[in-house]
Design a protein around this motif. Structure first.
Motif, mmCIF file in Angstrom:
data_model
loop_
_atom_site.group_PDB
_atom_site.id
_atom_site.type_symbol
_atom_site.label_atom_id
_atom_site.label_comp_id
_atom_site.label_asym_id
_atom_site.label_seq_id
_atom_site.Cartn_x
_atom_site.Cartn_y
_atom_site.Cartn_z
ATOM 1 N N MET A 35 0.554 -1.064 -0.185
ATOM 2 C CA MET A 35 0.263 0.079 0.184
ATOM 3 C C MET A 35 1.099 1.366 0.021
ATOM 4 O O MET A 35 0.187 2.237 -0.833
ATOM 5 N N GLN A 36 2.343 1.215 0.346
ATOM 6 C CA GLN A 36 2.583 2.497 0.799
ATOM 7 C C GLN A 36 3.593 2.907 -0.451
ATOM 8 O O GLN A 36 4.165 3.430 -1.462
ATOM 9 N N ASN A 37 3.212 1.792 -1.908
ATOM 10 C CA ASN A 37 4.107 2.017 -2.918
ATOM 11 C C ASN A 37 3.453 2.530 -3.955
ATOM 12 O O ASN A 37 1.922 2.607 -4.043
ATOM 13 N N PRO A 38 3.524 3.762 -4.495
ATOM 14 C CA PRO A 38 3.438 4.597 -5.327
ATOM 15 C C PRO A 38 2.236 3.818 -6.219
ATOM 16 O O PRO A 38 1.605 4.544 -7.091
ATOM 17 N N ASN A 39 3.006 2.997 -7.008
ATOM 18 C CA ASN A 39 3.030 2.451 -8.543
ATOM 19 C C ASN A 39 1.356 1.756 -7.962
ATOM 20 O O ASN A 39 0.880 2.300 -9.041
ATOM 21 N N ILE A 40 1.540 1.037 -7.174
ATOM 22 C CA ILE A 40 0.067 0.647 -7.005
ATOM 23 C C ILE A 40 -1.280 1.220 -6.336
ATOM 24 O O ILE A 40 -2.139 1.016 -7.122
ATOM 25 N N SER A 41 -0.497 1.979 -5.432
ATOM 26 C CA SER A 41 -1.861 3.378 -5.228
ATOM 27 C C SER A 41 -2.178 3.991 -7.141
ATOM 28 O O SER A 41 -3.457 4.017 -6.607
ATOM 29 N N LYS A 62 4.061 4.757 -17.528
ATOM 30 C CA LYS A 62 4.070 3.791 -16.274
ATOM 31 C C LYS A 62 2.419 4.135 -15.107
ATOM 32 O O LYS A 62 1.982 3.425 -15.053
ATOM 33 N N SER A 63 2.097 5.752 -15.467
ATOM 34 C CA SER A 63 1.159 6.554 -14.008
ATOM 35 C C SER A 63 -0.269 5.683 -14.811
ATOM 36 O O SER A 63 -0.875 6.330 -14.109
ATOM 37 N N LYS A 64 -0.179 5.220 -16.567
ATOM 38 C CA LYS A 64 -1.153 5.006 -16.907
ATOM 39 C C LYS A 64 -1.981 3.354 -16.884
ATOM 40 O O LYS A 64 -2.620 3.049 -17.214
ATOM 41 N N TYR A 65 -0.835 3.095 -15.564
ATOM 42 C CA TYR A 65 -0.827 0.907 -15.859
ATOM 43 C C TYR A 65 -2.428 1.444 -14.860
ATOM 44 O O TYR A 65 -2.517 1.538 -13.888
ATOM 45 N N LEU A 96 -1.782 -5.618 -14.810
ATOM 46 C CA LEU A 96 -0.408 -5.108 -15.501
ATOM 47 C C LEU A 96 1.084 -5.240 -14.795
ATOM 48 O O LEU A 96 1.720 -4.907 -14.594
ATOM 49 N N LEU A 97 0.646 -4.313 -13.539
ATOM 50 C CA LEU A 97 1.859 -3.684 -12.442
ATOM 51 C C LEU A 97 2.272 -5.508 -11.999
ATOM 52 O O LEU A 97 2.859 -5.732 -11.945
ATOM 53 N N LEU A 98 0.611 -6.023 -11.462
ATOM 54 C CA LEU A 98 0.650 -7.132 -10.881
ATOM 55 C C LEU A 98 1.399 -8.672 -12.033
ATOM 56 O O LEU A 98 2.301 -9.123 -11.062
ATOM 57 N N ARG A 99 1.336 -8.556 -13.202
ATOM 58 C CA ARG A 99 2.036 -8.891 -13.930
ATOM 59 C C ARG A 99 3.610 -8.968 -13.842
ATOM 60 O O ARG A 99 4.515 -10.134 -14.240
ATOM 61 N N GLU A 100 3.746 -7.413 -14.329
ATOM 62 C CA GLU A 100 5.381 -7.083 -14.447
ATOM 63 C C GLU A 100 6.259 -7.882 -12.879
ATOM 64 O O GLU A 100 7.078 -8.926 -12.619
ATOM 65 N N ILE A 101 5.113 -8.010 -11.739
ATOM 66 C CA ILE A 101 6.025 -8.273 -10.146
ATOM 67 C C ILE A 101 5.893 -9.938 -10.293
ATOM 68 O O ILE A 101 6.851 -10.132 -10.009
ATOM 69 N N LEU A 102 5.519 -10.437 -10.272
ATOM 70 C CA LEU A 102 4.612 -11.543 -10.782
ATOM 71 C C LEU A 102 6.221 -12.496 -11.956
ATOM 72 O O LEU A 102 6.859 -13.543 -11.420
ATOM 73 N N ASP A 112 9.331 -8.089 -10.303
ATOM 74 C CA ASP A 112 9.418 -6.665 -9.554
ATOM 75 C C ASP A 112 8.834 -5.966 -8.661
ATOM 76 O O ASP A 112 7.653 -5.431 -8.606
ATOM 77 N N THR A 113 10.136 -6.548 -7.507
ATOM 78 C CA THR A 113 9.471 -5.642 -6.162
ATOM 79 C C THR A 113 10.351 -4.540 -6.008
ATOM 80 O O THR A 113 10.269 -4.949 -4.177
ATOM 81 N N LYS A 114 11.517 -4.692 -6.424
ATOM 82 C CA LYS A 114 12.511 -3.542 -5.910
ATOM 83 C C LYS A 114 11.809 -2.288 -5.113
ATOM 84 O O LYS A 114 11.775 -1.649 -3.935
ATOM 85 N N SER A 115 10.620 -1.693 -5.656
ATOM 86 C CA SER A 115 10.183 -0.423 -5.556
ATOM 87 C C SER A 115 9.600 -0.919 -4.148
ATOM 88 O O SER A 115 8.914 0.244 -3.369
ATOM 89 N N MET A 116 8.367 -1.895 -3.202
ATOM 90 C CA MET A 116 8.223 -1.943 -2.530
ATOM 91 C C MET A 116 8.572 -2.521 -1.229
ATOM 92 O O MET A 116 9.127 -2.348 0.235
ATOM 93 N N THR A 117 9.803 -3.376 -1.788
ATOM 94 C CA THR A 117 11.318 -3.790 -0.827
ATOM 95 C C THR A 117 11.819 -2.602 -0.229
ATOM 96 O O THR A 117 12.931 -3.278 0.240
ATOM 97 N N GLN A 118 12.597 -1.914 -0.984
ATOM 98 C CA GLN A 118 13.477 -0.364 -0.895
ATOM 99 C C GLN A 118 12.937 0.572 -0.576
ATOM 100 O O GLN A 118 13.611 1.820 -0.751
ATOM 101 N N LEU A 119 12.120 0.457 0.435
ATOM 102 C CA LEU A 119 11.274 1.988 1.067
ATOM 103 C C LEU A 119 11.668 2.371 2.036
ATOM 104 O O LEU A 119 11.274 3.312 3.083
#
Length: 295
Positions: free
Chosen positions: A67-73, A222-225, A229-235, A239-246
């Motif tokens: 939830m802290q990841n800006p891409n997810i929100s 990416k701002s329109k994803y 599509l973000l879930l596909r990138e993660i799986l 690509d989980t760096k944006s969430m594990t490097q907060l």
């Protein structure tokens, strides 16, 4: 009460057993992901196999990172936009088209219906589809996700069948009272076919919520994803760096949290649309059966 024969009882037992097995097969993957998402990240990283309950201490840190990841929100908000606007537009066009095709008065309605049905079996293909969107100057726009698939042929046919099942006498009575076609459509037809309207709305909403292929073709920003599509990138791309490097996860913990974040992201992307089903369940069977009774 009708007494069942021995054969009918045996069939009922096997039928219930089969349905129970199918229910477990369908529900267990979601249960597995839910239990893993609430488990200790170290246990998740080291454990392989089935999850019947959370491993280790109960932990919601993965959800906090997601939830802290800006891409997810932003992806969640984009998906809500696509589902809200897309479903409203699709239902508006489908209802108007179904009403026009269900009336016996208009000329060429049968021919138009046959031409529409042809599109279910013959399509231009992926490259013409992409070129069409490109020539309409919709690449990298939110409308590229909504407009090209605004009307589904099968949904249109089911809606038309539901409208055609409304007694002609009711429509004629509304016309005698001075109701226009517009008023007849929205005040008479839609309420009388509310089961079908509810089911088709659900179909459009689920389709737009789960959509990832068209966005991967047409959206480059990416701002329109959308969320899927973000879930596909993660799986797929891991690509989980944006969430594990907060900053909330240390360097040594990042690898153990990587798998946990994937599970939590799946739950965030899945739960909202599942919540809608109980509210429309009572319409589901009735709405689908209408389309199978009359053609």
């Amino acid at each position: 009460m009708i007494k069942q024969t021995t054969g009918e009882k045996i069939f009922s037992v096997f039928n219930y057993l089969l349905l129970f097995v199918l229910c477990v097969i369908c529900l267990y993957p979601l249960w597995h992901v839910a239990m893993a998402s609430a488990s200790d990240p170290v246990e998740v990283y080291s454990h392989r196999g089935f999850y019947l309950w959370p491993l280790g201490r109960f932990n919601l840190q993965g959800y906090k990172l997601v939830m802290q990841n800006p891409n997810i929100s932003s992806g969640f908000l984009n998906t809500l936009f696509y589902v809200g606007v897309g479903t409203a537009l699709s239902m508006f066009l489908t209802i108007l088209g179904a009403y026009a095709l269900s009336r016996k008065g208009p000329y060429w309605s049968k021919l138009i219906m046959k031409l529409i049905i042809v599109t279910m079996y013959f399509q231009g293909g992926l490259i013409p589809f992409y070129l069409l969107v490109k020539n309409l100057h919709m690449l990298d726009t939110r409308m590229s996700i909504i407009l090209p698939i605004a009307v589904n042929t099968w949904n249109l046919i089911v809606m038309r069948t539901a409208f055609a099942a409304v007694p002609v006498s009711i429509v004629e009575s509304a016309k005698l009272d001075g109701a226009s076609d517009w008023r007849t459509c929205w005040v008479i037809m839609v309420p009388m076919a509310q089961a079908t309207v509810a089911v088709i709305t659900l179909f459009y909403a689920v389709g737009l919520w789960n959509q990832w292929f068209n966005p991967s073709l047409f959206i480059s920003s990416k701002s329109k994803y959308p969320l899927q599509l973000l879930l596909r990138e993660i799986l797929i791309n891991n690509d989980t760096k944006s969430m594990t490097q907060l900053g909330t996860v240390g360097q040594t913990q990042q690898e153990s949290y990587r798998l946990l974040v994937k599970y939590c992201t799946i739950m965030v992307a899945t739960i909202p649309i599942l919540v809608v089903y109980p509210f429309l369940q009572r319409y589901f069977v009735q709405g689908i059966m209408i389309g199978s009774v009359k053609g």
